[in-house]
Write an enzyme that holds these catalytic residues in place. Structure first.
Site, PDB file in Angstrom:
ATOM      1  N   ASP A  35     -12.103 -14.345   3.769  1.00 46.98           N
ATOM      2  CA  ASP A  35     -11.252 -13.395   4.497  1.00 46.98           C
ATOM      3  C   ASP A  35     -11.288 -13.752   5.977  1.00 46.98           C
ATOM      4  OD1 ASP A  35     -10.112 -10.392   3.482  1.00 46.98           O
ATOM      5  OD2 ASP A  35     -10.220 -10.704   5.660  1.00 46.98           O
ATOM      6  N   ASP A  55      -9.451 -18.234   8.658  1.00 50.16           N
ATOM      7  CA  ASP A  55      -8.026 -17.878   8.763  1.00 50.16           C
ATOM      8  C   ASP A  55      -7.261 -18.780   7.798  1.00 50.16           C
ATOM      9  OD1 ASP A  55      -5.387 -17.480   9.352  1.00 50.16           O
ATOM     10  OD2 ASP A  55      -5.609 -17.687  11.531  1.00 50.16           O
ATOM     11  N   SER A 119       4.598  -8.102  -4.935  1.00 51.17           N
ATOM     12  CA  SER A 119       4.733  -6.665  -4.688  1.00 51.17           C
ATOM     13  C   SER A 119       6.062  -6.129  -5.206  1.00 51.17           C
ATOM     14  CB  SER A 119       4.668  -6.454  -3.164  1.00 51.17           C
ATOM     15  OG  SER A 119       5.189  -5.210  -2.807  1.00 51.17           O
ATOM     16  N   ALA A 120       6.083  -4.832  -5.464  1.00 49.32           N
ATOM     17  CA  ALA A 120       7.344  -4.157  -5.833  1.00 49.32           C
ATOM     18  C   ALA A 120       8.338  -4.200  -4.672  1.00 49.32           C
ATOM     19  CB  ALA A 120       7.049  -2.713  -6.221  1.00 49.32           C
ATOM     20  N   CYS A 121       7.866  -4.573  -3.477  1.00 53.88           N
ATOM     21  CA  CYS A 121       8.774  -4.686  -2.315  1.00 53.88           C
ATOM     22  C   CYS A 121       9.742  -5.859  -2.465  1.00 53.88           C
ATOM     23  CB  CYS A 121       7.979  -4.813  -1.015  1.00 53.88           C
ATOM     24  SG  CYS A 121       7.201  -3.267  -0.544  1.00 53.88           S
ATOM     25  N   TYR A 150       8.214  -8.089   4.908  1.00 53.97           N
ATOM     26  CA  TYR A 150       7.154  -8.172   3.889  1.00 53.97           C
ATOM     27  C   TYR A 150       7.694  -8.567   2.502  1.00 53.97           C
ATOM     28  CZ  TYR A 150       3.378  -6.344   0.857  1.00 53.97           C
ATOM     29  OH  TYR A 150       2.397  -6.191  -0.101  1.00 53.97           O
ATOM     30  N   ARG A 223       7.482   7.493  -5.895  1.00 56.01           N
ATOM     31  CA  ARG A 223       6.721   6.254  -6.081  1.00 56.01           C
ATOM     32  C   ARG A 223       5.836   6.426  -7.320  1.00 56.01           C
ATOM     33  NH1 ARG A 223       9.585   5.404  -2.459  1.00 56.01           N
ATOM     34  NH2 ARG A 223       9.256   4.287  -0.521  1.00 56.01           N
ATOM     35  N   ARG A 287      11.159   4.635  -6.376  1.00 55.95           N
ATOM     36  CA  ARG A 287      10.631   3.379  -6.936  1.00 55.95           C
ATOM     37  C   ARG A 287       9.686   3.710  -8.081  1.00 55.95           C
ATOM     38  NH1 ARG A 287       8.147  -0.609  -2.744  1.00 55.95           N
ATOM     39  NH2 ARG A 287      10.318  -1.221  -2.555  1.00 55.95           N
TER      40      ARG A 287
END
Ligand code: NAD
Length: 336
Positions: A35, A55, A119-121, A150, A223, A287
């Site tokens: 991380d 990084d 992601s659902a995005c 995103y 959601r 969503r």
């Protein structure tokens, strides 16, 4: 009995990565946890893992992270709830460097299996205008009109995984997470998502006696929320499946934000005055996850009802806030 593997968890200092590292260690695997955050800011640290602070946007760091290991779970991303992603689109898109360089390193270092957390995005915004969303099917990502910033990064990275699989033979698995919640995650500071934010606000109200709660939007937006234990089981099942296309990993128990607040009020045994902020970031109107495919391929179904998961999350956040208060860390959180 599982064969011991050497597994890299990218983003292991974060919420899902921390829980995943724990599970993999418990299953007897050797884990390298990576991380960008200093170790003392990781949600969970396991001394038995090889913990690296790197990084992963930088190519050479990705080679260092995966070298000598067999498998990679990429959960590293610069992300947060709506308040963060709506105001940090460039930062979110720069996570493309993490997945790109990790894929290159995975290919060159002979990694056997690679998992990407999408992601659902990624879903087309025009299919999410009704609060009564029937559930997003995997095919609803196209024609593409993802969440700006995103979501586009996630969609692009999904396709990068697909082409590394097709062109270079790298075994890639991609899950589209719908909101995940639970203990050991962000609950303040601006990156928190709705379930943790609601718990924190209700706790603040019950401690200070200020019985007002601010809700972003009109509270009718919907959601679904998946408890972390279900998510970890799903990640495992997808990673070791034959599913080559991105697949939903989420709950299909859809609730409005108002219903989520009702639930937290019930848990806390309190009733608050709701104040709605129409100008706050709200995201899409409705969503939900369509779980037809994951049920068909894996028989996976979330096992933890929202109320039960929220109770555990609420208790954990309350304990953390009490500790923060005792340690007098930073500003007085109850007075913000
Ligand atoms: P998180 O923010 O808790 O964890 C992400 C971790 O990645 C953080 O610890 C962060 O420090 C680390 N990271 C960021 N930039 C990095 C870099 N350059 N190098 C190395 N590490 C870096 O988020 P999470 O909730 O655990 O999410 C994990 C993954 O799942 C992310 O890819 C996220 O986009 C995806 N996802 C999460 C949800 C959710 O509801 N939590 C929903 C959809 C998708």
């Amino acid at each position: 009995m599982v064969d011991m593997k050497k597994i890299v968890v990218a983003g292991a200092g974060g919420f899902i990565g921390g829980h995943l590292a724990k599970e993999l260690l418990e299953k007897g695997h050797q884990v390298r946890a990576v991380d960008i955050k200093p170790l003392n800011e990781w949600y969970q640290v396991f001394p038995e893992a090889d913990n690296l602070v790197l990084d992963l946007r930088l190519k050479e760091n990705c080679y260092q992270a995966v070298n000598g290991y067999n498998e990679v779970f990429n959960l590293a991303a610069d992300m947060g709830g709506m308040g963060f992603i709506e105001n940090n689109k460039a930062a979110c898109m720069l996570s493309v460097l993490i997945n790109t360089h990790l894929l290159m390193a995975a290919k060159d270092c002979g990694i056997d299996r690679y998992f990407y957390a999408s992601s659902a995005c990624v879903y087309n915004g025009e299919k999410q205008t009704d609060p009564d969303n029937p559930g997003l099917k995997e095919s609803d990502a196209y024609p593409a009109l993802a969440e700006d910033g995103y979501g586009w990064e996630k969609l692009f990275s999904e396709r990068m995984c697909r082409h590394f699989r097709e062109d270079f033979g790298l075994t890639c698995r991609v899950a589209r997470f719908h909101n995940v919640y639970g203990p050991h995650g962000t609950y303040d500071g601006g990156r928190e998502k709705a379930p943790a934010a609601m718990c924190r606000k209700v706790i603040e109200a019950s401690v200070t006696g200020n019985k007002e709660i601010v809700i972003w939007g009109d509270g009718h937006q919907t959601r679904s929320f998946m408890y972390i234990d279900d998510c970890i089981k799903g990640i495992w099942d997808i990673m070791y499946s034959n599913i080559e296309e991105p697949i939903n990993l989420g709950s299909s128990e859809m609730v409005s934000i108002n219903q989520l607040v009702d639930m937290v009020e019930d848990i806390a045994g309190i009733k608050l005055d709701r104040k709605y902020d129409p100008d706050a970031p709200k995201g899409v109107r409705g969503r939900n996850s369509d779980n037809t495919l994951i049920q068909k391929y894996l028989g996976w179904e979330p096992s933890i009802p929202l109320k039960k998961g929220m109770k555990k999350t609420y208790e954990w956040i309350r304990e953390q806030m009490e500790k923060d208060q005792k340690n007098k860390k930073g500003v007085n959180k109850y007075n913000r």
